[in-house]
Design a protein around this motif. Structure first.
Motif, PDB file in Angstrom:
ATOM      1  N   GLU A   1       0.520  -1.265   0.147  1.00 27.82           N
ATOM      2  CA  GLU A   1       0.310   0.027   0.078  1.00 27.82           C
ATOM      3  C   GLU A   1       0.693   1.193   0.303  1.00 27.82           C
ATOM      4  N   VAL A   2       1.671   1.088   0.797  1.00 25.71           N
ATOM      5  CA  VAL A   2       2.571   2.736   0.471  1.00 25.71           C
ATOM      6  C   VAL A   2       3.373   2.584  -0.122  1.00 25.71           C
ATOM      7  N   PRO A   3       4.299   2.010  -0.973  1.00 25.28           N
ATOM      8  CA  PRO A   3       4.788   2.965  -2.413  1.00 25.28           C
ATOM      9  C   PRO A   3       3.419   2.555  -3.226  1.00 25.28           C
ATOM     10  N   THR A   4       2.460   2.139  -3.213  1.00 19.96           N
ATOM     11  CA  THR A   4       1.543   2.084  -4.430  1.00 19.96           C
ATOM     12  C   THR A   4       0.938   3.909  -4.216  1.00 19.96           C
ATOM     13  N   ASP A   5       0.527   4.006  -3.154  1.00 12.21           N
ATOM     14  CA  ASP A   5      -0.232   5.282  -3.207  1.00 12.21           C
ATOM     15  C   ASP A   5       1.274   6.190  -2.972  1.00 12.21           C
ATOM     16  N   ILE A   6       2.746   6.437  -2.858  1.00 15.74           N
ATOM     17  CA  ILE A   6       3.470   7.173  -3.250  1.00 15.74           C
ATOM     18  C   ILE A   6       3.150   7.388  -4.873  1.00 15.74           C
ATOM     19  N   LEU A   7       3.386   6.401  -5.304  1.00 12.98           N
ATOM     20  CA  LEU A   7       3.564   5.694  -6.961  1.00 12.98           C
ATOM     21  C   LEU A   7       2.605   7.030  -8.006  1.00 12.98           C
ATOM     22  N   TRP A   8       1.120   6.755  -6.641  1.00 17.37           N
ATOM     23  CA  TRP A   8      -0.183   6.782  -7.561  1.00 17.37           C
ATOM     24  C   TRP A   8      -0.195   8.456  -7.276  1.00 17.37           C
ATOM     25  N   ARG A   9       0.656   9.484  -5.826  1.00 18.40           N
ATOM     26  CA  ARG A   9       0.939  10.329  -5.811  1.00 18.40           C
ATOM     27  C   ARG A   9       1.555  11.018  -6.901  1.00 18.40           C
ATOM     28  N   LEU A  10       2.522  10.922  -6.938  1.00 18.05           N
ATOM     29  CA  LEU A  10       3.802  10.974  -7.755  1.00 18.05           C
ATOM     30  C   LEU A  10       3.204  11.348  -9.502  1.00 18.05           C
ATOM     31  N   GLN A  11       2.105   9.675 -10.000  1.00 24.61           N
ATOM     32  CA  GLN A  11       2.124  10.191 -11.397  1.00 24.61           C
ATOM     33  C   GLN A  11       0.041  10.852 -11.647  1.00 24.61           C
ATOM     34  N   CYS A  12      -0.425  10.459 -10.730  1.00 23.34           N
ATOM     35  CA  CYS A  12      -1.602  11.023 -10.708  1.00 23.34           C
ATOM     36  C   CYS A  12      -2.804  12.013  -9.760  1.00 23.34           C
ATOM     37  N   GLY A  13      -1.135  12.806  -9.097  1.00 21.33           N
ATOM     38  CA  GLY A  13      -1.562  13.555  -7.851  1.00 21.33           C
ATOM     39  C   GLY A  13      -2.069  14.842  -8.892  1.00 21.33           C
ATOM     40  N   SER A  14      -1.412  15.227 -10.016  1.00 18.02           N
ATOM     41  CA  SER A  14      -1.820  16.827 -10.456  1.00 18.02           C
ATOM     42  C   SER A  14      -3.239  16.160 -10.645  1.00 18.02           C
ATOM     43  N   GLY A  15      -2.792  15.178 -12.455  1.00 22.85           N
ATOM     44  CA  GLY A  15      -4.903  15.510 -12.407  1.00 22.85           C
ATOM     45  C   GLY A  15      -5.809  15.415 -11.655  1.00 22.85           C
ATOM     46  N   PHE A  16      -5.527  14.392 -10.492  1.00 24.98           N
ATOM     47  CA  PHE A  16      -6.479  14.307  -9.503  1.00 24.98           C
ATOM     48  C   PHE A  16      -6.950  16.339  -8.704  1.00 24.98           C
ATOM     49  N   LYS A  17      -5.591  16.979  -8.942  1.00 24.41           N
ATOM     50  CA  LYS A  17      -5.783  18.422  -8.016  1.00 24.41           C
ATOM     51  C   LYS A  17      -6.388  18.863  -9.262  1.00 24.41           C
ATOM     52  N   ARG A  18      -6.655  18.694 -10.641  1.00 28.26           N
ATOM     53  CA  ARG A  18      -6.864  19.583 -11.834  1.00 28.26           C
ATOM     54  C   ARG A  18      -8.450  19.102 -11.494  1.00 28.26           C
ATOM     55  N   CYS A  19      -8.855  17.830 -11.122  1.00 27.27           N
ATOM     56  CA  CYS A  19     -10.186  17.443 -10.999  1.00 27.27           C
ATOM     57  C   CYS A  19     -11.454  18.004 -10.115  1.00 27.27           C
TER      58      CYS A  19
END
Ligand code: UDP
Length: 401
Positions: free
Chosen positions: A90-108
């Motif tokens: 969970e922890v590594p995937t959360d970090i990966l998702w934040r790095l890869q998808c954080g900006s998209g989620f922020k836009r949404c």
């Protein structure tokens, strides 16, 4: 409550805005979101937006998750390894998702600027909550100002990522899932158990032994006065649908020739639909359908349903008082749906088309058994769930004013 009321200067005028986050992995998340949207709009005028945030705002490969889901369901071993790996990592995937998808989620989330966020997907807690805090901090606020609720759309078991201590409310549909939430540290006061959100057609339970009239059957293209088996494979039409339909049809042709019909609902699975349409069915009437928007009407017409252990279909079948034959389950989140049905006494489970066909045929030939199973299904059904969840969500939204 973990959110803070918005400062007076930032208070809004006009309709409140609710953002519902899903991913279209299966048909259930979107169906539940729209069910809740309808129930909430009955309580209060508001703007609701339902977004598949991973597909629309995630990066590759995560934006292909929904498209790849039917493939994973076809190969349960792949699904199993993904399901359990994401628990362990969970922890590594959360970090990966934040790095890869954080900006998209922020836009949404930032773009819509909701007054409340409701998640109806296990992967829509951690990152959206983190993003909401980041957005608040960027505005000089100490933390998010909009409340966040999770509506878990699983029934008898659930992936731990559904549950995050930071949410304000969390809705679960069974004791088994309430326990998972407790193990993840969610306080009891935040967890509500009303049942699974279902579409409006299911907000009223069927009468015991209620059956569609001959003219209703004809309107659905079915033969009146025949014992009817509805075979469904979830929104994506997965599971061994064609084998089950073939075995069931041939068993019924043998056991009760001319007295039964099978309705095969293939969902979005066009290949299976075409295969079944091309077949001939001596001794039994078979109707093949694609995705049915009026599945409730077919459930009213049916005496028995055969389905993969999808939570939505099970909850709907219970409300319709339908004896339920489960034909498969995904490892992980659907495994607990089997004891949910079997222990509540309204169905059985087998992955073997032959056993499924025999069981269904024996039920159809035994009216007392059909009535017993139907009563148990009605007792397990929770037609009021959607409206109760909606009322609680509207209350939460109002506290955010
Ligand atoms: N469904 C529908 N029409 C169809 C097939 C399925 O409306 O032709 C609905 C079904 O009634 C249920 C949802 O799609 O509400 C499927 O959800 P479920 O949780 O059973 O399985 P999933 O597809 O999410 O894995």
């Amino acid at each position: 409550m973990l959110f803070r009321s918005a400062p007076a200067s930032k208070e809004r005028r006009g309709k409140k805005k609710v953002l519902m986050l899903i991913s279209d992995t299966g048909g259930g998340h979107r169906a539940s979101a729209h069910a809740l949207e309808a129930a909430m709009l009955k309580e209060m005028d508001m703007e609701v937006k339902v977004v598949d945030i991973w597909t629309e705002y995630g990066r590759f490969p995560w934006n292909k998750m929904a498209a790849g889901y039917p493939f994973c369901c076809k190969y349960p071993a792949i699904w199993k390894s993904m399901y359990y790996t994401t628990i362990g990592l969970e922890v590594p995937t959360d970090i990966l998702w934040r790095l890869q998808c954080g900006s998209g989620f922020k836009r949404c989330i930032g773009g819509f600027d909701p007054d409340m966020v409701v998640s109806l997907h296990p992967l829509c807690q951690n990152l959206p909550l983190a993003v909401m805090d980041t957005l608040a901090k960027e505005k000089g606020l100490p933390g998010r100002t909009a409340p966040f609720a999770t509506v878990c759309t699983d029934l008898g078991s659930a992936h731990p990522s559904w549950f995050d201590k930071r949410v304000d409310l969390c809705f679960v549909a069974s004791e088994a899932v309430r326990k998972v939430a407790g193990r993840r540290g969610l306080k009891g006061s935040k967890v509500r158990m009303h049942g699974l959100p279902v579409r409006k057609a299911f907000w009223r339970a069927s009468e015991q032994n209620a059956q569609a009239t001959p003219s209703q059957m004809e309107q659905l293209g079915l033969k009146p006065n025949l014992k009817t088996v509805l075979v469904v494979g979830g929104g994506d039409g997965v599971g061994s649908l064609s084998k089950i339909v073939e075995q069931t049809a041939s068993q019924l042709a043998k056991d009760c020739p001319g007295a039964a019909q099978v309705v095969a609902v293939c969902g979005k699975n066009k290949v299976v639909k075409k295969q079944l349409e091309a077949r001939r069915w001596p001794g039994v009437h078979v109707e093949v359908r694609g995705f049915c928007s009026g599945i409730s009407d077919y459930m009213e017409a049916a005496h028995v349903v055969v389905t993969k252990a999808g939570p939505g279909t099970i909850a709907e079948a219970a409300i319709r008082g339908l004896p339920t034959m489960l034909s498969s389950h995904l490892p992980g989140q659907e495994a607990g749906n089997v004891p949910f049905v079997v222990n509540k006494g309204f169905g059985r489970f087998s992955t073997q088309p032959k056993v499924i066909a025999n069981t269904v045929s024996s039920w159809l030939q035994d009216d007392r058994e059909l009535a017993r199973l139907s009563a148990a299904a009605l007792a397990a059904g929770q037609p009021e769930a959607t409206q109760l969840i909606a009322k609680d969500l509207v209350k939460l939204l109002k506290t955010a004013a």
